[in-house]
Design an enzyme around this catalytic site. Structure first.
Site, PDB file in Angstrom:
ATOM      1  N   CYS A  69       2.948  -2.353   1.964  1.00  0.00           N
ATOM      2  CA  CYS A  69       2.023  -2.294   3.096  1.00  0.00           C
ATOM      3  C   CYS A  69       1.222  -0.959   3.156  1.00  0.00           C
ATOM      4  O   CYS A  69      -0.055  -1.006   3.377  1.00  0.00           O
ATOM      5  CB  CYS A  69       2.586  -2.598   4.331  1.00  0.00           C
ATOM      6  SG  CYS A  69       3.360  -4.179   4.284  1.00  0.00           S
ATOM      7  N   HIS A 126      -0.953   1.128   8.490  1.00  0.00           N
ATOM      8  CA  HIS A 126       0.420   0.778   8.508  1.00  0.00           C
ATOM      9  C   HIS A 126       1.085   0.401   9.777  1.00  0.00           C
ATOM     10  O   HIS A 126       1.721  -0.799   9.852  1.00  0.00           O
ATOM     11  CB  HIS A 126       1.447   1.983   7.665  1.00  0.00           C
ATOM     12  CG  HIS A 126       2.575   1.278   7.497  1.00  0.00           C
ATOM     13  ND1 HIS A 126       3.739   1.848   8.395  1.00  0.00           N
ATOM     14  CD2 HIS A 126       3.072   0.219   6.897  1.00  0.00           C
ATOM     15  CE1 HIS A 126       4.716   1.143   7.847  1.00  0.00           C
ATOM     16  NE2 HIS A 126       4.644   0.175   7.213  1.00  0.00           N
TER      17      HIS A 126
END
Length: 472
Positions: A69, A126
């Site tokens: 991610c 993130h």
């Protein structure tokens, strides 16, 4: 004199609009593979994704830079391929300067310095709300993207904090609340707004109402279908009677890049390896139900954009940070360099550009230069050269070829994907590569047979490109 003054002001406004040409609505979806109707998946119910694809230039050969991610989102928002080890993990954004530089470091900073109002809802970088906090809630709450956002208004609801909404279950429970409650899936009889993505969609709608007379860069990050698989029960029920197919290649195979699906198995649920056929169908259904939940939220936001007339001057970007193995290669997750982890949805809707599907090979890093060219921003200075290339020629003519190849990275390994082949190799000392795997997508789209030994010339050709372009 007043008339001349008015003409001058009008000319200045017209020039500004010509430069800051479009609003941008950027929608990021977490862990979404190309399992959508528009990409040919007949099992998934995704009418709003499909509608957006029909109005966009949608890319069916889009590849992320890193299949995790934070690092993938770092590549998106900075426009940079990984250049050091820190760029490869979820802490990638920590390397951004906390002192404002002459040039912008990220997409939203560039838009903000061009006098756009910039806003983040949900997970776009993130962290789950754009602020620096650990999973356990510790941290100073500083901006993960410095100098980027005017508004950071992620709704927390009963989960009270960013990582709470990201790992949410019903009724305010979440994976990080200390209770030990962490089932792999949960589908309760709830309204959309009783879970975080429904709240985020409503907040986006509220902001569109406020922003309709401004130049804006609105970024909306949906959390699902990331684990845990949680959505209102009605989306699970949508798949009653649907004959859900298994992964076309559900054998472990001989790849050196297999892993044990650690993220998946740490949740409470069936621990069998490999999962039974019944369990595979159950988990694929859970993933698809989460897609359908996000699909409904996307539809609400897009409808409000159109009701306000903003679809006529707003670019809409839809992007996912990576794909996800749904039993492919007996993997449940991302974190490898096969097609299923690296390929993800990517759509760009531009007013007055007809929707179509492009098979050009493109990278996540290509978005940044594309937005610069489309929007003609008043501030255009960057902190460093971008890795990507503008996709405007493809938007204008769908048959235009994209880049020759896309590069992706994981650990010490690198993967090159061109129109016909995927090469995966691990870099050692003195620029030597080992664990070489080659797959021919013309006959093996599931990457089930390594043909590297039978095709040394192709391997050598693709390795030359990797050695030239790999900066790690």
């Amino acid at each position: 004199m007043n008339k001349v003054f008015a003409i001058c002001i009008f000319a200045m406004i017209a020039n500004l609009c010509a430069e800051n040409k479009y609003n941008v609505l950027m929608i990021c979806v977490d862990d979404l593979r190309n399992s959508l109707g528009c990409y040919g998946n007949k099992d998934v119910i995704s009418p709003n994704f499909d509608k957006l694809a029909s109005e966009s230039v949608a890319f069916d050969h889009h590849y992320v830079q890193v299949p995790t991610c934070g690092a993938s989102r770092y590549a998106l928002l900075t426009g940079l391929r990984p250049q050091n080890k820190q760029s490869m993990g979820n802490g990638a954004f920590k390397q951004l300067s906390r002192t404002q530089l002459d040039g912008a470091q990220t997409i939203p900073e560039l838009f903000k310095r061009s006098n756009y109002l910039t806003s983040v809802i949900g997970k776009v970088s993130h962290t789950a709300d754009g602020r620096n906090y650990a999973y356990n809630g510790k941290g100073n709450g500083s901006d993960e993207l410095p100098f980027a956002w005017d508004w950071k208004k992620t709704p927390f609801g009963p989960w009270k904090r960013g990582w709470g909404v990201f790992f949410a279950y019903a009724d305010g429970k979440h994976r990080e609340d200390g209770s030990g409650y962490k089932p792999r899936m949960e589908f309760k009889d709830l309204e959309d707004e009783e879970l975080p993505d429904g709240l985020s969609a409503n907040e986006a709608i509220r902001q569109l109402d406020k922003l309709k007379d401004k130049r804006f860069f609105l970024s909306l990050g949906f959390y699902k279908p990331h684990l845990p698989f949680v959505a209102p029960k009605k989306y699970w029920d949508m798949y009653d009677g649907v004959d859900i197919n298994l992964a076309p290649h559900d054998k472990k195979g001989e790849t050196a890049y297999w892993h044990g699906s650690g993220e998946f198995y740490k949740y409470q649920g069936d621990k069998t390896k490999p999962l039974s056929t019944e369990e595979q169908v159950k988990h694929r259904r859970a993933y698809y139900a989460c897609i359908s939940y996000v699909d409904a939220q996307l539809g609400k936001v897009m409808q409000r954009l159109k009701d306000l007339g903003l679809d006529k001057n707003t670019i809409v970007v839809l992007w996912s940070d990576h794909g996800w193995h749904l039993g492919d290669h007996q993997i449940w997750g991302k974190h490898n360099l096969h097609e299923q982890a690296l390929k993800s949805p990517f759509m760009i809707r531009v007013p007055d550009i007809k929707g179509k599907m492009s098979s050009a090979v493109v990278e996540t890093t290509d978005l940044f230069p594309t937005l610069i060219e489309l929007c003609q921003l008043t501030f255009n200075k960057l902190s460093q050269p971008l890795s990507g290339q503008s996709l405007v020629p493809i938007l204008n003519s769908v048959d235009t070829l994209g880049r020759d190849s896309a590069l992706s990275f994981w650990g010490k390994a690198v993967s090159l994907r061109n129109k016909n082949y995927r090469l995966i190799a691990t870099k050692g000392k003195k620029d030597e590569y080992s664990k070489i795997e080659l797959y021919d997508h013309r006959i093996d789209p599931n990457e089930s047979k390594n043909i590297a030994q039978q095709n040394p010339e192709v391997v050598d050709q693709l390795l030359k490109i990797i050695k030239k372009e790999n900066k790690l």
